[in-house]
Design a protein around this motif. Structure first.
Motif, PDB file in Angstrom:
ATOM      1  N   ASP A 168       0.830  -1.205   0.000  1.00  0.00           N
ATOM      2  CA  ASP A 168       0.000   0.000   0.000  1.00  0.00           C
ATOM      3  C   ASP A 168       0.865   1.255   0.000  1.00  0.00           C
ATOM      4  O   ASP A 168       0.583   2.223  -0.706  1.00  0.00           O
ATOM      5  N   GLU A 169       1.919   1.232   0.802  1.00  0.00           N
ATOM      6  CA  GLU A 169       2.783   2.398   0.933  1.00  0.00           C
ATOM      7  C   GLU A 169       3.525   2.696  -0.367  1.00  0.00           C
ATOM      8  O   GLU A 169       3.630   3.854  -0.782  1.00  0.00           O
ATOM      9  N   ILE A 170       4.008   1.661  -1.028  1.00  0.00           N
ATOM     10  CA  ILE A 170       4.761   1.868  -2.268  1.00  0.00           C
ATOM     11  C   ILE A 170       3.845   2.356  -3.391  1.00  0.00           C
ATOM     12  O   ILE A 170       4.192   3.296  -4.123  1.00  0.00           O
ATOM     13  N   VAL A 171       2.673   1.739  -3.567  1.00  0.00           N
ATOM     14  CA  VAL A 171       1.803   2.174  -4.665  1.00  0.00           C
ATOM     15  C   VAL A 171       1.323   3.608  -4.448  1.00  0.00           C
ATOM     16  O   VAL A 171       1.137   4.360  -5.415  1.00  0.00           O
ATOM     17  N   LYS A 172       1.150   4.016  -3.195  1.00  0.00           N
ATOM     18  CA  LYS A 172       0.713   5.387  -2.922  1.00  0.00           C
ATOM     19  C   LYS A 172       1.763   6.415  -3.338  1.00  0.00           C
ATOM     20  O   LYS A 172       1.442   7.587  -3.544  1.00  0.00           O
ATOM     21  N   CYS A 173       3.010   5.991  -3.475  1.00  0.00           N
ATOM     22  CA  CYS A 173       4.070   6.917  -3.883  1.00  0.00           C
ATOM     23  C   CYS A 173       3.827   7.487  -5.279  1.00  0.00           C
ATOM     24  O   CYS A 173       4.333   8.560  -5.605  1.00  0.00           O
ATOM     25  N   SER A 174       3.052   6.787  -6.086  1.00  0.00           N
ATOM     26  CA  SER A 174       2.827   7.252  -7.452  1.00  0.00           C
ATOM     27  C   SER A 174       1.655   8.224  -7.567  1.00  0.00           C
ATOM     28  O   SER A 174       1.396   8.753  -8.638  1.00  0.00           O
ATOM     29  N   GLY A 175       0.935   8.464  -6.468  1.00  0.00           N
ATOM     30  CA  GLY A 175      -0.156   9.428  -6.511  1.00  0.00           C
ATOM     31  C   GLY A 175      -1.241   9.126  -5.501  1.00  0.00           C
ATOM     32  O   GLY A 175      -1.470   7.973  -5.150  1.00  0.00           O
ATOM     33  N   PRO A 176      -1.931  10.162  -5.034  1.00  0.00           N
ATOM     34  CA  PRO A 176      -2.921  10.000  -3.959  1.00  0.00           C
ATOM     35  C   PRO A 176      -4.190   9.270  -4.351  1.00  0.00           C
ATOM     36  O   PRO A 176      -4.941   8.843  -3.485  1.00  0.00           O
ATOM     37  N   THR A 177      -4.459   9.094  -5.646  1.00  0.00           N
ATOM     38  CA  THR A 177      -5.718   8.461  -6.029  1.00  0.00           C
ATOM     39  C   THR A 177      -5.666   6.944  -5.951  1.00  0.00           C
ATOM     40  O   THR A 177      -6.689   6.287  -6.052  1.00  0.00           O
ATOM     41  N   ILE A 178      -4.476   6.376  -5.784  1.00  0.00           N
ATOM     42  CA  ILE A 178      -4.377   4.921  -5.615  1.00  0.00           C
ATOM     43  C   ILE A 178      -4.707   4.607  -4.161  1.00  0.00           C
ATOM     44  O   ILE A 178      -4.098   5.142  -3.248  1.00  0.00           O
ATOM     45  N   SER A 179      -5.656   3.737  -3.947  1.00  0.00           N
ATOM     46  CA  SER A 179      -6.097   3.437  -2.582  1.00  0.00           C
ATOM     47  C   SER A 179      -6.001   1.943  -2.299  1.00  0.00           C
ATOM     48  O   SER A 179      -5.992   1.119  -3.218  1.00  0.00           O
TER      49      SER A 179
END
Length: 199
Positions: free
Chosen positions: A70-81
């Motif tokens: 979750d933490e890594i994918v959020k690095c690419s932008g706030p819309t990834i949840s």
């Protein structure tokens, strides 16, 4: 016994097969043009915990691995949840030009072994970054990679290296493993503040 291209160790066929499987999973979500290359030290021992292992059920991952994902994918932008499927999250991560790689492409058995291998594999990851990945920006994700900073700073990639106040960024997984408290500001917020915009 053959030598594994991912870690440089002599390896049996099962080791080689697991390395190829991880490589195939990662290649599926590799961007054509990498904007931000995140580099961690080593992948987890369990395939189910590997970042690019997009399982239908999140519960197949360990708790630490779920938090890390979750933490890594959020690095690419706030819309990834976290509510997105892993497949969709990884596809969006790819679409935004983010890619996660490891210095040592195979799990390490112990911390002292890891330290030894990281020093040895430093030139190899530099070659991969320069010749294959060719990212716009490079982010180191483990305190253990601090020793690689001088190598990057002497390379053609020096202007692309993004650091957290002169040091590698730390993920929640590493903080948990070292019994350190998780920083008050999340990895995604620290990284987005450090990256030039737009990425």
């Amino acid at each position: 016994m053959p030598v594994c291209d991912g870690c440089g160790a002599q390896a049996d066929s099962a080791h080689i097969r697991r390395r190829i499987e991880r490589l195939e999973l990662a290649t599926r979500f590799r961007p054509i043009h990498i904007q931000v290359l995140l580099i961690d030290a080593v992948p987890p021992a369990r395939l189910e915990d590997y970042f690019y292992h997009a399982a239908a059920n999140r519960e197949g991952r360990s708790t630490g691995s779920r938090n890390y994902f979750d933490e890594i994918v959020k690095c690419s932008g706030p819309t990834i949840s976290p509510e997105m499927s892993q497949e969709s999250a990884l596809a969006e991560f790819q679409h935004r030009g983010f890619y996660l790689a490891h210095v040592r492409e195979c799990p390490a058995e112990a911390a002292d072994v890891l330290s030894e291998w990281l020093e040895r594999l430093g030139p190899m990851i530099l070659r991969r970054v320069e010749k294959s990945y060719k990212p716009k920006y490079i982010v180191l994700l483990s305190a253990s990679l601090g020793k690689l900073i001088p190598q990057f700073e002497r390379s053609e990639m020096r202007d692309r290296l993004i650091l957290d106040h002169g040091k590698p960024f730390l993920s929640s997984l590493e903080n948990s493993a070292t019994s350190r408290s998780v920083p008050a500001v999340s990895l995604s917020h620290r990284l987005n503040a450090a990256l030039p915009h737009p990425v």
